[in-house]
Each structure stands twice: as C-alpha cells, then as structure tokens.
Design an enzyme around this catalytic site. Structure first.
Site, PDB file in Angstrom:
ATOM      1  N   ARG A  74       0.864  -1.203   0.000  1.00 44.80           N
ATOM      2  CA  ARG A  74       0.000   0.000   0.000  1.00 44.80           C
ATOM      3  C   ARG A  74       0.897   1.250   0.000  1.00 44.80           C
ATOM      4  O   ARG A  74       1.562   1.565   0.994  1.00 44.80           O
ATOM      5  CB  ARG A  74      -0.899   0.018   1.231  1.00 44.80           C
ATOM      6  CG  ARG A  74      -1.777   1.257   1.334  1.00 44.80           C
ATOM      7  CD  ARG A  74      -2.823   1.330   0.264  1.00 44.80           C
ATOM      8  NE  ARG A  74      -3.805   0.246   0.374  1.00 44.80           N
ATOM      9  CZ  ARG A  74      -4.706  -0.022  -0.551  1.00 44.80           C
ATOM     10  NH1 ARG A  74      -4.746   0.706  -1.638  1.00 44.80           N
ATOM     11  NH2 ARG A  74      -5.556  -1.013  -0.392  1.00 44.80           N
ATOM     12  N   GLN A  92     -14.124 -12.256  -9.034  1.00 43.36           N
ATOM     13  CA  GLN A  92     -13.178 -12.965  -8.145  1.00 43.36           C
ATOM     14  C   GLN A  92     -11.724 -12.593  -8.456  1.00 43.36           C
ATOM     15  O   GLN A  92     -10.818 -12.860  -7.670  1.00 43.36           O
ATOM     16  CB  GLN A  92     -13.338 -14.496  -8.336  1.00 43.36           C
ATOM     17  CG  GLN A  92     -14.736 -15.014  -8.016  1.00 43.36           C
ATOM     18  CD  GLN A  92     -15.177 -14.606  -6.619  1.00 43.36           C
ATOM     19  OE1 GLN A  92     -14.416 -14.723  -5.660  1.00 43.36           O
ATOM     20  NE2 GLN A  92     -16.391 -14.068  -6.507  1.00 43.36           N
ATOM     21  N   ARG A 100       1.124  -6.897  -9.609  1.00 42.11           N
ATOM     22  CA  ARG A 100       1.614  -6.120  -8.449  1.00 42.11           C
ATOM     23  C   ARG A 100       1.723  -6.973  -7.183  1.00 42.11           C
ATOM     24  O   ARG A 100       2.177  -6.533  -6.148  1.00 42.11           O
ATOM     25  CB  ARG A 100       0.719  -4.899  -8.185  1.00 42.11           C
ATOM     26  CG  ARG A 100      -0.706  -5.261  -7.825  1.00 42.11           C
ATOM     27  CD  ARG A 100      -1.534  -4.026  -7.460  1.00 42.11           C
ATOM     28  NE  ARG A 100      -2.869  -4.427  -7.010  1.00 42.11           N
ATOM     29  CZ  ARG A 100      -3.683  -3.614  -6.342  1.00 42.11           C
ATOM     30  NH1 ARG A 100      -3.313  -2.390  -6.056  1.00 42.11           N
ATOM     31  NH2 ARG A 100      -4.885  -4.038  -5.956  1.00 42.11           N
ATOM     32  N   HIS A 169       0.230   3.380 -10.514  1.00 42.64           N
ATOM     33  CA  HIS A 169      -0.735   3.875  -9.505  1.00 42.64           C
ATOM     34  C   HIS A 169       0.004   4.587  -8.368  1.00 42.64           C
ATOM     35  O   HIS A 169      -0.059   4.141  -7.206  1.00 42.64           O
ATOM     36  CB  HIS A 169      -1.493   2.645  -9.004  1.00 42.64           C
ATOM     37  CG  HIS A 169      -2.719   2.902  -8.195  1.00 42.64           C
ATOM     38  ND1 HIS A 169      -2.720   3.604  -7.011  1.00 42.64           N
ATOM     39  CD2 HIS A 169      -3.998   2.513  -8.366  1.00 42.64           C
ATOM     40  CE1 HIS A 169      -3.940   3.616  -6.513  1.00 42.64           C
ATOM     41  NE2 HIS A 169      -4.732   2.986  -7.311  1.00 42.64           N
ATOM     42  N   ASP A 213     -12.262  10.050  -6.695  1.00 44.95           N
ATOM     43  CA  ASP A 213     -11.835   8.884  -7.474  1.00 44.95           C
ATOM     44  C   ASP A 213     -12.228   9.167  -8.919  1.00 44.95           C
ATOM     45  O   ASP A 213     -13.371   8.944  -9.318  1.00 44.95           O
ATOM     46  CB  ASP A 213     -12.544   7.625  -6.950  1.00 44.95           C
ATOM     47  CG  ASP A 213     -11.864   6.353  -7.440  1.00 44.95           C
ATOM     48  OD1 ASP A 213     -12.185   5.274  -6.908  1.00 44.95           O
ATOM     49  OD2 ASP A 213     -11.006   6.452  -8.351  1.00 44.95           O
ATOM     50  N   GLU A 272      -2.183   8.948 -11.082  1.00 46.22           N
ATOM     51  CA  GLU A 272      -1.844   7.707 -11.784  1.00 46.22           C
ATOM     52  C   GLU A 272      -1.767   7.920 -13.293  1.00 46.22           C
ATOM     53  O   GLU A 272      -2.709   8.440 -13.901  1.00 46.22           O
ATOM     54  CB  GLU A 272      -2.909   6.653 -11.440  1.00 46.22           C
ATOM     55  CG  GLU A 272      -3.048   6.433  -9.934  1.00 46.22           C
ATOM     56  CD  GLU A 272      -4.350   5.763  -9.558  1.00 46.22           C
ATOM     57  OE1 GLU A 272      -4.941   6.126  -8.521  1.00 46.22           O
ATOM     58  OE2 GLU A 272      -4.767   4.875 -10.320  1.00 46.22           O
TER      59      GLU A 272
HETATM   60  O1  TA6 Z   1      -7.041   4.217  -8.723  1.00 45.95           O
HETATM   61  C1  TA6 Z   1      -8.116   4.421  -7.833  1.00 45.95           C
HETATM   62  C2  TA6 Z   1      -8.676   3.065  -7.432  1.00 45.95           C
HETATM   63  O2  TA6 Z   1      -9.146   2.361  -8.554  1.00 45.95           O
HETATM   64  C3  TA6 Z   1      -9.767   3.297  -6.377  1.00 45.95           C
HETATM   65  O3  TA6 Z   1     -11.046   3.004  -6.888  1.00 45.95           O
HETATM   66  C4  TA6 Z   1      -9.349   2.368  -5.234  1.00 45.95           C
HETATM   67  O4  TA6 Z   1      -9.886   1.085  -5.405  1.00 45.95           O
HETATM   68  C5  TA6 Z   1      -7.826   2.386  -5.413  1.00 45.95           C
HETATM   69  O5  TA6 Z   1      -7.650   2.265  -6.811  1.00 45.95           O
HETATM   70  C6  TA6 Z   1      -7.052   1.394  -4.602  1.00 45.95           C
HETATM   71  O6  TA6 Z   1      -7.268   0.102  -5.091  1.00 45.95           O
HETATM   72  P1  TA6 Z   1      -6.541  -1.134  -4.291  1.00 45.95           P
HETATM   73  O7  TA6 Z   1      -6.955  -2.345  -5.006  1.00 45.95           O
HETATM   74  O8  TA6 Z   1      -5.057  -0.878  -4.355  1.00 45.95           O
HETATM   75  O9  TA6 Z   1      -7.043  -1.022  -2.876  1.00 45.95           O
END
Ligand code: TA6
Length: 298
Positions: A74, A92, A100, A169, A213, A272
């Site tokens: 994270r 799923q 990643r 991201h 978002d 991103e």
């Molecule tokens: O990039 C934004 C996003 O798609 C949000 O909707 C949120 O889900 C974020 O990514 C984080 O996703 P993750 O799967 O890393 O928790």
C-alpha cells in the site's frame, strides 16, 4: 528464486546499490546515489521510495502496509496490469490485475551519471493464464536520479492481438491533502467513480474536499501537484498515456482499509499515469507499447 546474497552478487554496486531484506522478509533493492535514494521491491516491481538529494521523501508508503505474496504493497507505485480496477468479467479476479502481487525477475542494475536504473520483468505463465489467457512480457525500467523515471513496456509474445489496461498507480506524500491542488487537468472530462462514473468537466485545479476517485479522459498533459504544507511542487510528465487517475479515499474509506487507516489518508494523493477503458491498448503479435511517467520536483 535467487537468494539475497546471489542478487547482491549479480546487481550490487558497493556504496550505491544493495539488495537487502525488506519488510515481510521480501528482497528489495536499496539505492543511495549522489542524486537520490530510493527503494524497489522484487515483489510487484514495486517502487516504495524516491528521495532526491536535498529533498524530503516524495512517495507515500502506508505504515500499515502488508508485505506478502498475493497482496499489493500500500503506497509507492503499484503497477496495475492487465486490467484496472475490478476485472469486468470476473469479480473474483484480483483488483488491478495480477502483476503487483507477485515476485518479478531482476534483469539488471546500472549506475550512470548518478542515476541508478533497475530493470525487472514478468511474463505470462500457467498461473497468469488462470486469470487471463494472453501471452505477454512486461518489462519495467525504474530510474532513480534527480528525476524518478518509470517505464512499463508490454510485448505481445503471442500470436493473437493483445488488449490490456495499465496504470502506474503512484501514491504521493503530501503534508495535508485538503490543502494540496493539482494543475494540468483544467477543462478535461473525467469519469467520477464516486458518482456512478458520471462524466463531468474539470474546472480549474483539482482540490480534494471529500472522497475523490476520477478517471480523466484523453489527456496527455503534465500534472503539477502543489503542496503548500511541504512547500513543494511535484511534476508528473507522461508519455503514451491517455488517462490520468486522481484518488484519495478520504477518512471513512481509509478507516475501513486495514493497510491504510484513518490517521494517514491526509498524507497521500494518488496521481496515476494510465491507459484504461476506451484508451486500453491493443497490440498485434510481436508489437510493443511503452508507457512512461517522469516525476520531478520544481
Ligand atoms: O485508482 C483508484 C482506485 O481504482 C480506487 O477506486 C481504489 O480502489 C484504489 O484504486 C485502490 O485500489 P486497491 O486495489 O489498491 O485497494
């Protein structure tokens, strides 16, 4: 997989690059050059730190992140591929694809003019074909210097057309996200994921006043993140990317994320560099596509 000692043998550069045991006993490459320090894990080819000389850390890394196979770190710069978000035809399937959360192969480490460039790759296998039938090779180049330069290169190694989504991201560290702003998206249309994916025009700079978002459409422009608390401006320059995503979960969603938490959401903002949805990329057999993000302060 090679041991840390073998990896050091193969890629270590005394005083500049060392392969060490990171969190969760996962191997990571630590860079300490004259121009910058930084870190990248083999897990997800995940950049977790970039700190140019004389500056503070630029990337956000959650203190509550997990470091284990099958789970994304994270913070830092997760690589989303070959889909973004949830897989349209399989709830799923892992969110943001499957690269990643797995260990990548370390290809090379180079030190030139105070910049350290790390190259890793991952490719299709029996385990990827559980989720996605295509043959591919995904190479990643991360250069740690006065700039952080990231490049994801997808090669269609199969004999069928290959269509994919991708995103770098990146989580940026900010002093207080409610005081930060992002320029470079003025007038760009975006899909608001907090409002049923409604398409809306961006007026002026992006400011964060609640859960945010957004998937900005058909934009190749530079981004400028202004942070009056840390008193800096971070520029993100894109190549071959038609989407930009801006995300902050705000307090409630962050509190529900065990690897983030209510006390840290104000310190992060995701900007991103991506190709998603209508801007997904299609490659003919043997074709390549390289998406780049360059990050610099100033
Ligand atoms: O990039 C934004 C996003 O798609 C949000 O909707 C949120 O889900 C974020 O990514 C984080 O996703 P993750 O799967 O890393 O928790």
């Amino acid at each position: 997989m090679r041991t840390i000692a073998e990896l050091n043998q193969h890629c270590g550069i005394p005083g500049i690059v060392s392969v060490v045991e990171g969190n969760g006993h996962l191997p990571k490459i630590r860079i300490t050059s004259r121009a910058a320090s930084g870190e990248i894990y083999l897990h997800g080819a995940h950049v977790t730190s970039w700190q140019p000389a004389g500056a503070k850390e630029v990337l956000f890394l959650s203190p509550h992140s997990l470091y284990q196979d099958g789970v994304a770190i994270r913070g830092g710069v997760p690589i989303c591929f070959p889909w973004f978000g949830n897989k349209a035809d399989d709830p799923q399937a892992p969110a943001h694809g499957f690269v990643r959360t797995k260990t990548w192969h370390l290809e090379s480490v180079e030190h030139k003019r105070d910049t350290v460039t790390v190259r890793m790759f991952t490719e299709s296998s029996k385990s990827t074909k559980k989720w996605w039938p295509s043959d591919f090779r995904l190479s990643y180049r991360a250069s740690f210097g006065a700039e952080l330069a990231l490049e994801a290169i997808v090669t269609n190694t199969g004999d069928e057309p290959l269509s994919f989504e991708e995103a770098l991201h990146a989580y940026y560290r900010v002093g207080d996200v409610t005081k930060a702003s992002v320029a470079g998206l003025d007038g760009v249309q975006y899909l608001d994921k907090t409002d049923g994916f409604r398409e809306k025009p961006q007026a002026d700079e992006v400011v964060i006043t609640g859960e945010t978002d957004r998937v900005y459409l058909n934009t190749e422009g530079k981004l400028y993140l202004s942070d009056p608390v840390l008193q800096r401006r971070t520029m993100v320059i894109k190549e071959n990317s038609r989407n930009t995503v801006v995300w902050n979960p705000w307090s409630e969603k962050a509190a529900a994320m065990k690897d983030l938490g209510a006390e840290v959401w104000k310190s992060m903002l995701c900007l991103e560099v991506a190709n998603v949805g209508n801007n997904a990329v299609t490659l003919a057999p043997g074709e390549q596509h390289a998406m780049q993000a360059r990050v610099k302060l100033g």
